[in-house]
Each structure stands twice: as structure tokens, then as C-alpha cells.
Design a protein around this motif. Sequence first.
Motif, mmCIF file in Angstrom:
data_model
loop_
_atom_site.group_PDB
_atom_site.id
_atom_site.type_symbol
_atom_site.label_atom_id
_atom_site.label_comp_id
_atom_site.label_asym_id
_atom_site.label_seq_id
_atom_site.Cartn_x
_atom_site.Cartn_y
_atom_site.Cartn_z
ATOM 1 N N ASP A 4 -24.560 17.650 -30.105
ATOM 2 C CA ASP A 4 -25.620 18.209 -30.933
ATOM 3 C C ASP A 4 -26.527 19.160 -30.159
ATOM 4 O OD1 ASP A 4 -27.535 18.560 -32.992
ATOM 5 O OD2 ASP A 4 -28.685 16.851 -32.287
ATOM 6 N N ARG A 8 -27.001 15.504 -26.058
ATOM 7 C CA ARG A 8 -27.380 14.634 -27.163
ATOM 8 C C ARG A 8 -26.263 14.680 -28.194
ATOM 9 N NH1 ARG A 8 -32.647 16.148 -30.413
ATOM 10 N NH2 ARG A 8 -31.169 17.389 -31.634
ATOM 11 N N ASP A 16 -24.550 13.091 -32.045
ATOM 12 C CA ASP A 16 -24.702 12.386 -33.315
ATOM 13 C C ASP A 16 -23.623 11.317 -33.371
ATOM 14 O OD1 ASP A 16 -26.803 13.998 -34.164
ATOM 15 O OD2 ASP A 16 -25.481 15.415 -35.185
ATOM 16 N N GLU A 46 -29.080 9.947 -33.571
ATOM 17 C CA GLU A 46 -28.989 10.646 -32.295
ATOM 18 C C GLU A 46 -28.815 9.666 -31.139
ATOM 19 O OE1 GLU A 46 -32.688 12.693 -32.324
ATOM 20 O OE2 GLU A 46 -31.949 14.362 -33.543
ATOM 21 N N THR A 49 -34.465 10.908 -28.313
ATOM 22 C CA THR A 49 -33.979 10.538 -29.645
ATOM 23 C C THR A 49 -35.094 9.869 -30.424
ATOM 24 O OG1 THR A 49 -33.201 8.323 -29.011
ATOM 25 C CG2 THR A 49 -31.678 10.150 -28.667
#
Length: 289
Positions: A124, A132, A134, A144, A232
Amino acid sequence: MAKTVDEAFSIFIDRLIPSATERSKAASHRQAIYDKLDNRFGLYRMFESGSFKHGTGISGKSDVDYFVSLKTTRPTYASSTLTAVRDALKERFPSTYIHTSRPAVVLEFGQGYERVEIIPAYADLSTDDGMRFDIAGVATEWMESTPEAHLKYVNACNDKAGVKGGAKQLARLAKAWKYYRNVPISSFYLEMRAAQHMATQFSVIYPLDFCYFLNSLNRHLLADMNDPTGNTGRIKACSSEANYIDARSKLATAVARANKAVELSKAGRASEAFAQWDLVFDGRFPAYY
């Protein structure tokens, strides 16, 4: 067997550490899993995460976890990806029990003695601490995750002067309680809370710190926690309201027993303190002599 509670905790922690054989058996399936998923979906990368990687695993209980960064387009519902990955792996391992357990697809090799968790992920955002992703959330949503940043955080707390090794061993004790007492609470949540606890300490005495840790969880009512890395959203303790109620009840019992154990130790009643810790860990705690 042990003469003091401190000695017993040291022996107990050593027993909890998974053997190299446990890890190697589960990891032996890595290449076959990679080849199948790369052929079906295309993979940017596949890397180990979770308890084994973090050094907080429990002998006989922890899985080898892998994030798989997929090249396919992320669907609206995370359940679609979990089902597709599960079905692909069933084709490759038709005699293995394979099922979904959010956020992962779980393969139970060797009648469940060699568990591997595959976490399908979509890249992501690149952060200073790693990518990061998903991954599947509690229901149908995506959430996240920054596994590399979380590992760096745990390592930093674990290496802090005065408590070196404390964060990971405290997390290991918390996970032992979770597994032995069948507490439906997230291992990741316990690990982040344990690291956060040790980040504020300047020394570690495991019977006391574990007792204080349980009390802290209880005072906060297993509330969602802010991601300590800031990468996150909130980290949940439990996957459902029913699990939350069950976990709260079992936590309250553990707190009462741990508090009693500490008071008995202070009073010089070692054998009774051992008995209380043995109740906390469902009969796995070292015996007193």
C-alpha cells in the motif's frame, strides 16, 4: 523443579522457547507454497513474520507466518482473496487440512504439528520502517499492517538497557497464558502491549512484571491500542464481542491468581505462590521443592 519463584520463571521461559527442529519442519514447506502462489497470483515477495521471526514463539503452539505480497488487483472484499489463496493451496496440498483464520490461510501439516500461516497482502505505502500492507480484517474489510516496523519496535524495546530481552520474554509469558488457558486474544496485541510495557521499565523481574502486565491489561479492559509505531490504525485485542467477553473473564481470573502469588511470595509462602502460578499457566509451571 525450582526453589524460588524467580528460578521457576527462568526455567519456565526456557521451556517455552521453540526448538530449531519445530521451526525447520514448518519452514520446510516454504518453497512449495511460494511456487504455487507465485504461479497463480504472481508474488512481489514472500517473507517471514510473526512469533518465530520476532523471537516470541511458544513451543508446540506457535506457527511459522509468511506475508505474501500479491501482484493481482486487490478485490473489494478481503474474503475473496483469502478464499482464492486457500483454494490454490488446496490444489497443491490436497491431503493437508487448510482453512482460513483471519487474516491468514492456515496449513496444518503433520496433523497440525507443523502449522504454517500465509497472510495474503497488498503493498500500500512505503514508510521509513518498511512497507505498509493491506491484509484481511476482522470481518470483510481490509486493514493496514506494517510487519517490518512492528518488528523494529519490538526489537528496540527488547534491547533497552536494563531490561534487555525483557519485551520478548514477557510477550512469551503472555502468549503461554493465552494458549494454555485458551484465551481468545490476539497474540499480536499481547506482543505489542508487552513491548510497550517494557519500554517504560528500567529493570525486569519476571514474576512482578508479568503480574503488573496482567493488571495493566485488566485496568485498560483490553481496550484497542494505538499502533506504537504510528504507521497503522488501532490494534484490537479480540476478533468479536463474544471473544472479548470470554477474554475479559479469563484475564480477571489470571489477575486474581497472579496478585495472590505475588503476595504469598512476599509473605515467604513459596509453595503456595508456586501453586497460584501453576493455576495461571494451567499446570505447566515448574514444581516447587
